[in-house]
Design a protein around this motif. Structure first.
Motif, PDB file in Angstrom:
ATOM      1  N   SER A   1       2.331  -7.352   7.751  1.00  0.00           N
ATOM      2  CA  SER A   1       2.792  -5.940   7.736  1.00  0.00           C
ATOM      3  C   SER A   1       4.501  -6.093   7.519  1.00  0.00           C
ATOM      4  O   SER A   1       5.128  -6.738   8.629  1.00  0.00           O
ATOM      5  CB  SER A   1       2.642  -5.090   8.991  1.00  0.00           C
TER       6      SER A   1
ATOM      7  N   ILE B   1       1.056  -3.984   4.068  1.00  0.00           N
ATOM      8  CA  ILE B   1      -0.023  -3.706   5.113  1.00  0.00           C
ATOM      9  C   ILE B   1      -0.792  -4.989   5.631  1.00  0.00           C
ATOM     10  O   ILE B   1      -0.759  -6.000   4.696  1.00  0.00           O
ATOM     11  CB  ILE B   1      -1.003  -2.597   4.897  1.00  0.00           C
TER      12      ILE B   1
ATOM     13  N   PHE C   1      -0.902  -3.343  12.967  1.00  0.00           N
ATOM     14  CA  PHE C   1      -1.279  -3.287  11.640  1.00  0.00           C
ATOM     15  C   PHE C   1      -0.614  -1.986  11.113  1.00  0.00           C
ATOM     16  O   PHE C   1      -1.140  -0.782  11.329  1.00  0.00           O
ATOM     17  CB  PHE C   1      -2.678  -3.148  11.513  1.00  0.00           C
ATOM     18  N   TYR C   2       0.263  -2.228  10.158  1.00  0.00           N
ATOM     19  CA  TYR C   2       0.863  -0.937   9.662  1.00  0.00           C
ATOM     20  C   TYR C   2       0.417  -0.473   8.574  1.00  0.00           C
ATOM     21  O   TYR C   2      -0.011  -1.263   7.526  1.00  0.00           O
ATOM     22  CB  TYR C   2       2.347  -1.232   9.458  1.00  0.00           C
ATOM     23  N   ASP C   3       0.051   0.899   8.354  1.00  0.00           N
ATOM     24  CA  ASP C   3      -0.715   1.525   7.309  1.00  0.00           C
ATOM     25  C   ASP C   3       0.139   2.320   6.556  1.00  0.00           C
ATOM     26  O   ASP C   3      -0.454   2.475   5.227  1.00  0.00           O
ATOM     27  CB  ASP C   3      -1.777   2.516   7.988  1.00  0.00           C
ATOM     28  N   CYS C   4       1.314   3.033   6.753  1.00  0.00           N
ATOM     29  CA  CYS C   4       1.886   3.975   5.756  1.00  0.00           C
ATOM     30  C   CYS C   4       3.146   4.197   6.473  1.00  0.00           C
ATOM     31  O   CYS C   4       3.301   3.819   7.654  1.00  0.00           O
ATOM     32  CB  CYS C   4       0.820   5.013   5.719  1.00  0.00           C
TER      33      CYS C   4
ATOM     34  N   ALA D   1      -5.112   2.945   5.326  1.00  0.00           N
ATOM     35  CA  ALA D   1      -4.085   2.583   4.528  1.00  0.00           C
ATOM     36  C   ALA D   1      -4.555   2.661   3.062  1.00  0.00           C
ATOM     37  O   ALA D   1      -4.773   1.766   2.168  1.00  0.00           O
ATOM     38  CB  ALA D   1      -3.747   1.179   4.643  1.00  0.00           C
TER      39      ALA D   1
ATOM     40  N   ARG E   1       0.925  -1.237  -0.032  1.00  0.00           N
ATOM     41  CA  ARG E   1      -0.066  -0.114   0.033  1.00  0.00           C
ATOM     42  C   ARG E   1       0.993   1.232   0.051  1.00  0.00           C
ATOM     43  O   ARG E   1       0.207   2.511  -0.141  1.00  0.00           O
ATOM     44  CB  ARG E   1      -0.804  -0.037   1.344  1.00  0.00           C
ATOM     45  N   ASP E   2       2.053   1.131   0.232  1.00  0.00           N
ATOM     46  CA  ASP E   2       3.028   2.267   0.396  1.00  0.00           C
ATOM     47  C   ASP E   2       4.269   2.078  -0.317  1.00  0.00           C
ATOM     48  O   ASP E   2       5.028   0.826  -0.118  1.00  0.00           O
ATOM     49  CB  ASP E   2       2.943   2.876   1.739  1.00  0.00           C
TER      50      ASP E   2
ATOM     51  N   SER F   1       1.705   2.446  12.712  1.00  0.00           N
ATOM     52  CA  SER F   1       0.707   0.993  13.035  1.00  0.00           C
ATOM     53  C   SER F   1      -0.532   1.527  13.612  1.00  0.00           C
ATOM     54  O   SER F   1      -0.583   2.655  14.347  1.00  0.00           O
ATOM     55  CB  SER F   1       1.585   0.007  13.713  1.00  0.00           C
TER      56      SER F   1
END
Length: 341
Positions: free
Chosen positions: A101, A95, A125-128, A179, A80-81, A141
């Motif tokens: 993650s 993510i 939970f890592y998003d960005c 995310a 996602r990133d 996260s």
């Protein structure tokens, strides 16, 4: 995008340019059908994109052709990133809960990749992620034990450490980050260590701010509506003081009242846009003379720092990023990548 590239954009563009409404132009077929939510503009010729099914793409000729350069055996991951520094070096974030993650690094244009972080906490939970420069960066996260978690690197993504959360404000009940475009966490052009991340999900959509590279944080409320699938999806700062937040609710993408706001004091206070896009927007980029917001129902441009917005396209897009001199790219579903005409 590379913060130093953004700095060049902020300091080098003339403020006397006459505003004009742009248009997106499709690049060559990327050869994939993945949804590309990760995007990093390096220049008018070089850009990277990432997304579902372990997809990572790179162009070095302005989008005339694309190379599929993702890590092997990652088709089950959602990238996602992506943060790229040039045509050779990039960092990607997958993510998801627990070991989904992960962070990977390439230094040879995607010819080979090295996994540099794998989350082992089932509650994280890592998003960005975002970088201050080529060496220092952060990843965000969702809350673990009531507080957002910050991952830090000082060697360009080769190694990562979880930062202490003693000086992180407590999360609200149900609060998390989105995310959606890799831009729920952002940095400002310059030599400082300012970073911001945005939230939703809880009773209030909020913006967290650090001035020291993630060691301590403050938080501010915004008037952008928040809910189980609503809040701030994307942040962008043109300097340490001026920023724009956009969002809405992805469940109702055609209606998003009050889903854009601006700050002039580094995120301490936020003012709703006078004329917002009015629909859900998942990505925003804020340059010196204009800002662009994108979402699944279209794109909008602002010439006054996010106070008012004008629709200029209806193409479905998820992410937008720009490089000097105003070389803007956007990406979205079905492997779509476009460039600003």
């Amino acid at each position: 995008m590379n913060p130093m590239v953004a700095l060049s954009l902020v300091t080098s563009m003339s403020v006397g340019i006459t505003p004009s409404v742009p248009a997106w132009t499709a690049t060559a077929d990327t050869g994939v059908t993945a949804r590309l939510r990760g995007l990093s503009a390096v220049s008018s010729q070089v850009a990277w994109a990432s997304g579902s099914a372990g997809t990572v793409l790179r162009t070095v000729n302005g989008g005339n052709s694309w190379q599929q350069v993702g890590p092997p055996e990652t088709s089950d991951l959602q990238f996602r990133d992506i943060e790229a520094f040039d045509s050779h070096r990039a960092v990607i974030l997958a993510i998801g809960p627990g070991e989904s993650s992960r962070v990977y690094l390439t230094s040879d244009g995607g010819g080979s990749w090295r996994e540099t972080f794998r989350n082992t906490d089932p509650n994280a939970f890592y998003d960005c992620m975002a970088f201050f420069d080529r060496s220092h960066g952060l990843a965000l996260s969702d809350p673990v034990d009531g507080k957002f978690r910050i991952l830090s690197t000082s060697d360009g993504g080769q190694s990562w450490n979880v930062l202490p959360n003693d000086n992180m404000p407590a999360a609200l009940e149900g609060e998390f980050a989105f995310a959606a475009s890799g831009t729920c966490l952002t940095t400002a052009p310059g030599l400082g260590r300012d970073a911001w991340f945005a939230t939703g999900g809880g009773a209030t959509a909020r913006v967290f701010h650090t001035r020291n590279g993630g060691r301590s944080w403050s938080v501010s409320d915004t008037a952008i509506p928040s809910g189980p699938s609503a809040g701030i999806y994307s942040l962008s700062f043109r300097d340490p003081w001026h920023g724009i937040a956009v969002g809405g609710d992805f469940v109702t993408p055609t209606s998003a009242p009050d889903a854009a706001a601006v700050t002039r004091d580094g995120g301490r206070t936020w003012t709703l846009a006078q004329a917002e896009p009015g629909e859900y927007r998942s990505g925003v980029f804020y340059g010196l003379t204009r800002a662009i917001a994108v979402g699944p129902t279209g794109s909008d441009i602002s010439f006054n720092g996010g106070k008012t917005w004008t629709r200029f396209d209806t193409t479905s897009l998820d992410s937008v990023d720009c490089a000097f001199p105003w070389a803007c790219w956007a990406s979205g579903e079905n492997g779509r990548v476009v460039r600003l005409k």
